[in-house]
Design a protein around this motif. Structure first.
Motif, PDB file in Angstrom:
ATOM      1  N   ASN A  74      73.663 106.440  29.799  1.00 18.20           N
ATOM      2  CA  ASN A  74      73.217 107.459  28.854  1.00 18.20           C
ATOM      3  C   ASN A  74      72.444 108.559  29.580  1.00 18.20           C
ATOM      4  O   ASN A  74      71.659 108.297  30.495  1.00 18.20           O
ATOM      5  N   GLY A  75      72.660 109.795  29.153  1.00 20.02           N
ATOM      6  CA  GLY A  75      71.976 110.939  29.757  1.00 20.02           C
ATOM      7  C   GLY A  75      72.677 111.491  30.972  1.00 20.02           C
ATOM      8  O   GLY A  75      72.305 112.565  31.466  1.00 20.02           O
ATOM      9  N   SER A  76      73.699 110.778  31.484  1.00 16.07           N
ATOM     10  CA  SER A  76      74.444 111.289  32.638  1.00 16.07           C
ATOM     11  C   SER A  76      75.583 112.173  32.153  1.00 16.07           C
ATOM     12  O   SER A  76      75.968 112.153  30.979  1.00 16.07           O
ATOM     13  N   PRO A 131      65.282 104.921  33.141  1.00 21.01           N
ATOM     14  CA  PRO A 131      65.443 103.707  33.953  1.00 21.01           C
ATOM     15  C   PRO A 131      66.613 103.769  34.932  1.00 21.01           C
ATOM     16  O   PRO A 131      66.819 102.816  35.691  1.00 21.01           O
ATOM     17  N   TYR A 132      67.369 104.875  34.921  1.00 17.90           N
ATOM     18  CA  TYR A 132      68.581 104.933  35.732  1.00 17.90           C
ATOM     19  C   TYR A 132      68.431 105.778  36.992  1.00 17.90           C
ATOM     20  O   TYR A 132      69.394 105.967  37.736  1.00 17.90           O
ATOM     21  N   TYR A 167      64.864 110.427  25.950  1.00 18.13           N
ATOM     22  CA  TYR A 167      65.491 109.170  25.530  1.00 18.13           C
ATOM     23  C   TYR A 167      64.546 107.996  25.741  1.00 18.13           C
ATOM     24  O   TYR A 167      63.699 108.000  26.634  1.00 18.13           O
ATOM     25  N   SER A 168      64.728 106.968  24.926  1.00 20.64           N
ATOM     26  CA  SER A 168      64.076 105.689  25.161  1.00 20.64           C
ATOM     27  C   SER A 168      65.096 104.592  24.921  1.00 20.64           C
ATOM     28  O   SER A 168      66.090 104.784  24.210  1.00 20.64           O
ATOM     29  N   TYR A 169      64.853 103.436  25.518  1.00 21.34           N
ATOM     30  CA  TYR A 169      65.857 102.371  25.534  1.00 21.34           C
ATOM     31  C   TYR A 169      65.218 101.036  25.179  1.00 21.34           C
ATOM     32  O   TYR A 169      64.115 100.716  25.625  1.00 21.34           O
TER      33      TYR A 169
END
Length: 462
Positions: free
Chosen positions: A264-266, A249-250, A423-425
């Motif tokens: 997250n993930g960055s 989503p980012y 990833y999931s959020y």
């Protein structure tokens, strides 16, 4: 709040003391001086004395603005403590009376200020950062914007919006600056980059340190303490500039998101942020973020805190993007999104789009024509452009939006990761907030009310 109240009045008293002492300034400058041999320096000192006097009045205006945005009407003190015939027993002036006092301080002394310290021939490093014409006008503009806002203008008197728009346009006309498109938003706030940027109006140079990095690096970074953790409430305000990615989503978002928030993930400080179960930043570890986000804005990346590495830091008090957003709001309220009255050089929409284009020309144009819908767009733009610059809370107060927005839960995201590493959020409620109507103003301390001998009336419901 008592600390801020006391500090502001200490500043006001100090300015009053200087102005009283400086009445004899010209005579003092002649003492023990050969005016023939020292004529050039003497004339410079006289000019500086005039600037100092004007700046003292602007500083008083600044301190009073900081007081009234917290407490409403306050006592106007014109003396030093030693010469005050009322000795702390001055009655409160009304909010509007203090507004007029602030405006008068600026209007009466603005022409005696240095127009531009950075480009003045007498410029030395200690001068850049003193109040000058554009920062004084920016203070007046912000003051009148607050005075026109719903909290302080319950009848929506349009002349107050017109007055604010005119004051803000004075800053725009003086600066004669256009924000560049697609600028590096994040880098402006790092190190001393803002000190040589035309967008800057008034800065506080805080020297070289690593305090903000220690406070706000993730706990998994050696020396970090997590500190300020942005919310999903903020992150959700950043628009998409492309198709939504069902997995991440980012991506394809307003670039100010990645410049402001560690998601997250960055990659941050040389490693990937992994807040899933078992990850380096697992949200179940003590002192990790409970919202799924960390602060990036203002922070120098990869400072080695264990070895005491430091970075220069600057706090932005006024910058041009805020001026444009102030203008967009005041003009839209006074005249509508697209009206251009005689003597003005931008419409409200043009000012808003200048800020958006400076973030990214890929952001969609704001096309709504209804005034209230346009104001909503301005509010959203302020939320993301001015994030963590000490505007959001005061904006919610002056708009009277706080009872709605600050009574909603603080939201974050829970992060999980599947066997493929994807990833999931899930959006979660992190904490509840309570904002009562009395909270639009802060209370005076009990000791201050008692010591005033009945001249200081407490704010309602405290």
């Amino acid at each position: 709040t008592n600390y801020i109240y006391t500090s502001c009045y200490e500043g006001i008293r100090a300015a009053n003391f200087f102005l009283e002492y400086a009445k004899e300034g010209e005579e003092i400058l002649t003492r023990d001086r050969d005016l023939i041999k020292d004529r050039i320096q003497y004339e410079k000192d006289l000019r500086n004395l005039s600037w100092y006097r004007a700046e003292a009045h602007i500083l008083k205006a600044y301190y009073y603005f900081e007081l009234i945005k917290r407490f409403g009407g306050v006592a106007i003190v014109e003396y030093t403590m030693e010469n005050d015939p009322n000795r702390g027993k001055v009655a409160r002036s009304s909010y509007q009376e203090v507004i007029e006092y602030i405006v008068k301080q600026i209007d009466d002394y603005k022409d005696e200020l240095q127009e531009d310290w950075k480009n003045h021939p007498d410029q030395i490093s200690m001068n850049d950062g003193r109040f000058e014409l554009k920062s004084a006008l920016a203070l007046k503009a912000r003051t009148l914007l607050y005075a026109a806002s719903p909290l302080n203008n319950p009848t929506n008197d349009n002349t107050k919006w017109e007055r604010a728009a005119k004051a803000i346009h004075d800053v725009i006309a003086l600066m004669n600056y256009t924000m560049p498109a697609n600028r590096e938003y994040g880098s402006y706030f790092v190190g001393n980059n803002s000190t040589n940027n035309q967008e800057s109006i008034l800065l506080i140079r805080q020297g070289s340190s690593n305090d903000i990095e220690k406070a706000n690096y993730p706990i998994s970074t050696p020396g970090g303490n997590s500190g300020v953790t942005p919310t999903e409430n903020l992150v959700s305000a950043y628009e998409y500039i492309g198709e939504k990615d069902p997995v991440n989503p980012y991506v394809n978002r307003d670039p100010r998101l990645q410049a402001t928030v560690v998601v997250n993930g960055s990659t941050w400080n040389g490693y990937e942020i992994d807040q899933s179960a078992g990850g380096r930043d697992d949200m179940k570890i003590a002192n990790t973020s409970k919202t799924g986000y960390y602060l990036k804005k203002f922070l120098k990346e990869n400072l080695n805190l264990d070895q005491g590495a430091t970075e220069f830091h600057v706090w932005v008090v006024f910058r041009y993007a805020e001026v444009l957003l102030n203008y967009a709001e005041a003009m839209a309220q006074a005249y509508g999104p697209d009206e251009l009255p005689s003597g003005y050089t931008k419409t409200a929409r043009q000012a808003l789009m200048e800020v958006r284009n400076s973030a990214s020309t890929s952001l969609p144009a704001v096309t709504v024509t209804d005034k209230q819908e346009f104001i909503k767009a301005v509010k959203r733009e302020r939320q993301v452009e001015l994030a963590f610059e000490d505007h959001r809370y005061w904006d919610l107060l002056r708009w009277k939006d706080a009872e709605t927005i600050l009574n909603r839960p603080v939201q974050g995201v829970a992060v999980s990761k599947d066997s493929n590493g994807s990833y999931s959020y899930q959006v979660i409620n992190v904490a509840d907030r309570v904002f009562n109507s009395r909270n639009y103003l802060m209370p005076f301390s009990r000791s201050e009310v008692i010591n005033s001998g009945g001249t200081l009336t407490q704010n309602e419901d405290y």
